[in-house]
Design a protein around this motif. Structure first.
Motif, PDB file in Angstrom:
ATOM      1  N   ARG A 359       0.824  -1.209   0.000  1.00  0.00           N
ATOM      2  CA  ARG A 359       0.000   0.000   0.000  1.00  0.00           C
ATOM      3  C   ARG A 359       0.860   1.261   0.000  1.00  0.00           C
ATOM      4  O   ARG A 359       0.606   2.189  -0.781  1.00  0.00           O
ATOM      5  CB  ARG A 359      -0.928   0.007   1.222  1.00  0.00           C
ATOM      6  CG  ARG A 359      -1.908  -1.138   1.254  1.00  0.00           C
ATOM      7  CD  ARG A 359      -2.941  -0.962   2.367  1.00  0.00           C
ATOM      8  NE  ARG A 359      -3.610  -2.228   2.668  1.00  0.00           N
ATOM      9  CZ  ARG A 359      -4.798  -2.333   3.239  1.00  0.00           C
ATOM     10  NH1 ARG A 359      -5.469  -1.244   3.576  1.00  0.00           N
ATOM     11  NH2 ARG A 359      -5.325  -3.511   3.500  1.00  0.00           N
ATOM     12  N   SER A 364       0.990   3.685  -3.172  1.00  0.00           N
ATOM     13  CA  SER A 364       1.083   5.111  -2.834  1.00  0.00           C
ATOM     14  C   SER A 364       2.347   5.737  -3.399  1.00  0.00           C
ATOM     15  O   SER A 364       2.343   6.885  -3.862  1.00  0.00           O
ATOM     16  CB  SER A 364       1.050   5.298  -1.313  1.00  0.00           C
ATOM     17  OG  SER A 364      -0.233   5.045  -0.793  1.00  0.00           O
ATOM     18  N   ASN A 378      -6.908   8.795  -2.557  1.00  0.00           N
ATOM     19  CA  ASN A 378      -7.641   8.522  -1.319  1.00  0.00           C
ATOM     20  C   ASN A 378      -8.990   7.878  -1.616  1.00  0.00           C
ATOM     21  O   ASN A 378      -9.401   6.919  -0.951  1.00  0.00           O
ATOM     22  CB  ASN A 378      -7.819   9.816  -0.525  1.00  0.00           C
ATOM     23  CG  ASN A 378      -8.394   9.588   0.854  1.00  0.00           C
ATOM     24  OD1 ASN A 378      -8.264   8.507   1.422  1.00  0.00           O
ATOM     25  ND2 ASN A 378      -9.036  10.596   1.396  1.00  0.00           N
ATOM     26  N   PHE A 381      -8.395   4.217  -2.495  1.00  0.00           N
ATOM     27  CA  PHE A 381      -8.133   3.401  -1.312  1.00  0.00           C
ATOM     28  C   PHE A 381      -9.413   3.170  -0.518  1.00  0.00           C
ATOM     29  O   PHE A 381      -9.632   2.087   0.025  1.00  0.00           O
ATOM     30  CB  PHE A 381      -7.079   4.072  -0.428  1.00  0.00           C
ATOM     31  CG  PHE A 381      -5.679   3.617  -0.706  1.00  0.00           C
ATOM     32  CD1 PHE A 381      -5.114   2.583   0.012  1.00  0.00           C
ATOM     33  CD2 PHE A 381      -4.914   4.210  -1.687  1.00  0.00           C
ATOM     34  CE1 PHE A 381      -3.823   2.148  -0.231  1.00  0.00           C
ATOM     35  CE2 PHE A 381      -3.623   3.798  -1.955  1.00  0.00           C
ATOM     36  CZ  PHE A 381      -3.070   2.755  -1.223  1.00  0.00           C
ATOM     37  N   HIS A 382     -10.251   4.186  -0.436  1.00  0.00           N
ATOM     38  CA  HIS A 382     -11.488   4.085   0.328  1.00  0.00           C
ATOM     39  C   HIS A 382     -12.423   3.046  -0.272  1.00  0.00           C
ATOM     40  O   HIS A 382     -13.022   2.240   0.453  1.00  0.00           O
ATOM     41  CB  HIS A 382     -12.158   5.464   0.364  1.00  0.00           C
ATOM     42  CG  HIS A 382     -13.407   5.502   1.174  1.00  0.00           C
ATOM     43  ND1 HIS A 382     -14.313   6.531   1.097  1.00  0.00           N
ATOM     44  CD2 HIS A 382     -13.941   4.638   2.075  1.00  0.00           C
ATOM     45  CE1 HIS A 382     -15.323   6.307   1.909  1.00  0.00           C
ATOM     46  NE2 HIS A 382     -15.125   5.163   2.516  1.00  0.00           N
ATOM     47  N   GLY A 388     -11.158  -0.302   4.122  1.00  0.00           N
ATOM     48  CA  GLY A 388     -11.013   1.131   3.884  1.00  0.00           C
ATOM     49  C   GLY A 388     -12.217   1.931   4.360  1.00  0.00           C
ATOM     50  O   GLY A 388     -13.354   1.679   3.944  1.00  0.00           O
ATOM     51  N   HIS A 390     -13.073   6.284   5.590  1.00  0.00           N
ATOM     52  CA  HIS A 390     -12.494   7.613   5.421  1.00  0.00           C
ATOM     53  C   HIS A 390     -11.488   7.923   6.520  1.00  0.00           C
ATOM     54  O   HIS A 390     -10.431   8.506   6.261  1.00  0.00           O
ATOM     55  CB  HIS A 390     -13.606   8.677   5.388  1.00  0.00           C
ATOM     56  CG  HIS A 390     -13.165   9.977   4.797  1.00  0.00           C
ATOM     57  ND1 HIS A 390     -12.963  11.113   5.546  1.00  0.00           N
ATOM     58  CD2 HIS A 390     -12.871  10.324   3.521  1.00  0.00           C
ATOM     59  CE1 HIS A 390     -12.577  12.105   4.760  1.00  0.00           C
ATOM     60  NE2 HIS A 390     -12.516  11.646   3.524  1.00  0.00           N
ATOM     61  N   SER A 393      -8.294   5.703   5.479  1.00  0.00           N
ATOM     62  CA  SER A 393      -7.560   5.990   4.247  1.00  0.00           C
ATOM     63  C   SER A 393      -7.010   7.412   4.208  1.00  0.00           C
ATOM     64  O   SER A 393      -5.936   7.638   3.633  1.00  0.00           O
ATOM     65  CB  SER A 393      -8.461   5.740   3.028  1.00  0.00           C
ATOM     66  OG  SER A 393      -9.550   6.643   2.987  1.00  0.00           O
ATOM     67  N   THR A 394      -7.704   8.370   4.785  1.00  0.00           N
ATOM     68  CA  THR A 394      -7.292   9.764   4.622  1.00  0.00           C
ATOM     69  C   THR A 394      -5.943  10.064   5.254  1.00  0.00           C
ATOM     70  O   THR A 394      -5.044  10.580   4.581  1.00  0.00           O
ATOM     71  CB  THR A 394      -8.387  10.715   5.140  1.00  0.00           C
ATOM     72  OG1 THR A 394      -9.620  10.389   4.506  1.00  0.00           O
ATOM     73  CG2 THR A 394      -8.035  12.161   4.829  1.00  0.00           C
ATOM     74  N   ASN A 396      -3.658   7.852   6.178  1.00  0.00           N
ATOM     75  CA  ASN A 396      -2.670   6.939   5.608  1.00  0.00           C
ATOM     76  C   ASN A 396      -2.292   7.324   4.189  1.00  0.00           C
ATOM     77  O   ASN A 396      -1.121   7.198   3.798  1.00  0.00           O
ATOM     78  CB  ASN A 396      -3.225   5.504   5.616  1.00  0.00           C
ATOM     79  CG  ASN A 396      -2.985   4.786   6.926  1.00  0.00           C
ATOM     80  OD1 ASN A 396      -1.848   4.588   7.330  1.00  0.00           O
ATOM     81  ND2 ASN A 396      -4.048   4.406   7.600  1.00  0.00           N
ATOM     82  N   THR A 397      -3.252   7.780   3.410  1.00  0.00           N
ATOM     83  CA  THR A 397      -2.999   8.065   1.999  1.00  0.00           C
ATOM     84  C   THR A 397      -2.610   9.521   1.771  1.00  0.00           C
ATOM     85  O   THR A 397      -1.552   9.811   1.202  1.00  0.00           O
ATOM     86  CB  THR A 397      -4.246   7.728   1.166  1.00  0.00           C
ATOM     87  OG1 THR A 397      -4.611   6.366   1.390  1.00  0.00           O
ATOM     88  CG2 THR A 397      -3.975   7.928  -0.308  1.00  0.00           C
TER      89      THR A 397
END
Length: 505
Positions: A359, A364, A378, A381-382, A388, A390, A393-394, A396-397
């Motif tokens: 990931r 990424s 994002n 990923f969500h 996933g 919000h 993912s937010t 982390n991404t």
């Protein structure tokens, strides 16, 4: 009063379901919510099946449950308040930003009231985190040590078990060529899960991902079995091979417990305690394995939940590197000759999963070097990952993966083929040369890697953690090599934009 149970709060061990054992339960399965994004079909099946199984388990225990399968969440509330006018609802605070306020508005416009109580599906409360944080620097390692001290996990008095807080240096090994990772358990769909798949067949028709086979745990019993299997069979080698990428072994020794954790089928403390108990009672579980697992759950998972909370709403729009490129279609189609990227996307398409190094350092990393708008990544990923959400993912991404928010990341997590070759074996069968930066067969990661600091020099050169990178970049510029590297990067982007394999003549 009625207990409102959301689809990611499926627990009777905490929250208002535990505090109010005799109250009516309300659950709403909103089809429009499942259809509003191109969610992975396994994610749709996982959430709806887990909800229906949870409903059935409550009813078997004599708990009254009003379960509404409706087009929208509002329709479900309409049905509830038609039957119970002016009802008072209580719910654990949703983890996603603003969700509690939206829920309250929906309830109050229908003549009811909504009481929002603490979300007990995490180890660290907002109040405790805020007392620790106090507006200072957000540093995961500091928070992790705080959590170890507060909980006593892997502690001997005031000192960490084994004498070190962090064994990350020992968790970067690659398995031997003849290594065979233990099988990961799968859970065959029962009648309830099959019914969900039938109900959402039209939504999943023509999907970008593979609806079958589905094997994720959807009940508390399944989740406990998955936890036991991990602790019994994969925890011993989890630590050393935590960051490894091996062709044909998409799971290796990873736990695959994030999905049931994020649904509430498992609690974070119980999975941590299970791992620590195995370490205490068995000789085959090394400290680097149990500490690495504890760091992911008690440390990182708790940290990103609160980083999301304190970083929103600005985090949702952050883009400090002004990256604006569209997400390449290969993230949906999997059509690429880059072996590491092909394997990572294939794993997502097949099962809604890739492990954390894939990931961060493949999916990424490529998007970062490519210049993708962080919020496009994002969203992917969500919707693409079964675990996933919000709040997951937010941070982390957007922050960790794309260095977009200036919240807790101290440098971009950018890497060339050198790292990918060191941590995995995908380069062995890849048509691209990991040692070449320019030329028709040069690994696309290499030219993009050097183009990235050149393109973002104004924003990144002053970062002290980027000093070595810029020293090497200056050497390439002085040697007259940078122009050809950046031309190769341009060709890579142009070919990828066109859905073609990057090549130059």
């Amino acid at each position: 009063m009625t207990v409102l149970v959301l689809g990611d709060q499926l627990t009777r061990r905490a929250g208002p379901l535990a505090a109010r054992p005799d109250e009516r339960v309300l659950m709403i399965e909103a089809r429009a919510f499942a259809a509003r994004h191109a969610y992975h079909p396994h994610k749709r099946t996982l959430v709806a099946s887990a909800m229906r199984h949870f409903r059935d388990a409550l009813r078997e225990d004599g708990r009254p449950v009003d379960y509404h399968e409706t087009a929208t969440f509002g329709d479900g509330l309409d049905a509830h308040f038609d039957a119970h006018p002016g009802d008072d609802l209580v719910v654990m605070r949703p983890a996603s930003y603003g969700a509690a306020d939206r829920l309250r508005d929906l309830v109050e416009t229908r003549g009811g009231t909504l009481r929002v109580v603490e979300n007990e599906l995490f180890c660290c409360s907002p109040a405790d985190f805020d007392d620790w944080y106090d507006g200072g620097a957000l540093r995961h390692e500091d928070f992790y040590r705080y959590m170890r001290r507060e909980t006593g996990v892997l502690m001997e008095g005031d000192e960490p078990v084994g004498g070190e807080w962090n064994y990350d240096e020992a968790n970067r090994e690659t398995p031997p060529d003849d290594y065979e990772a233990p099988d990961v358990p799968t859970f065959d769909p029962d009648a309830t899960t099959r019914s969900v798949q039938d109900d959402y067949a039209d939504v999943n028709a023509g999907t970008w991902a593979d609806p079958e086979p589905f094997g994720w745990p959807v009940t508390r019993a399944d989740a406990l079995a998955a936890l036991d299997d991990f602790v019994t069979h994969r925890l011993p080698d989890f630590g050393p091979y935590e960051d490894a990428m091996v062709e044909g072994e998409p799971m290796l020794d990873h736990a695959l417990l994030s999905a049931p954790l994020n649904l509430g089928l498992l609690g974070p403390r119980e999975v941590v305690d299970a791992a620590v108990e195995a370490y205490d009672e068995r000789d085959d579980v090394p400290i680097e394995s149990v500490e690495g697992f504890v760091r992911q759950v008690l440390g990182w998972r708790e940290f990103v939940r609160h980083a999301y909370r304190v970083g929103m709403p600005d985090l949702a729009d952050a883009n400090r590197l002004d990256a604006t490129r569209d997400l390449p279609d290969l993230y949906w189609s999997g059509d690429t000759d880059m072996a590491c990227l092909d394997a990572a996307v294939a794993g997502v398409r097949q099962r809604g999963y890739a492990h954390h190094i894939q990931r961060l350092m493949v999916l990424s990393n490529f998007a970062l070097l490519y210049g993708v708008d962080p919020h496009e990544l994002n969203r992917w990923f969500h919707v693409a990952f079964v675990d996933g959400y919000h709040w997951v993912s937010t941070p982390n991404t957007v922050e960790m993966g794309q260095y977009a928010a200036d919240l807790f990341a101290t440098k971009p997590y950018a890497a060339s083929a050198n790292y990918l070759d060191r941590m995995g074996d995908y380069c062995d069968g890849c048509p691209y040369d990991p040692d070449a930066t320019v030329g028709a067969d040069a690994c696309p990661f290499n030219a993009l890697y050097w183009d990235f600091p050149a393109a973002n020099e104004d924003a990144l050169r002053s970062n002290h953690r980027m000093g070595l990178v810029y020293g090497h970049l200056d050497d390439k510029r002085d040697a007259g090599d940078l122009a050809a590297i950046r031309e190769r990067a341009t060709d890579v982007r142009a070919a990828t934009d066109d859905g073609e394999s990057p090549r130059t003549e």
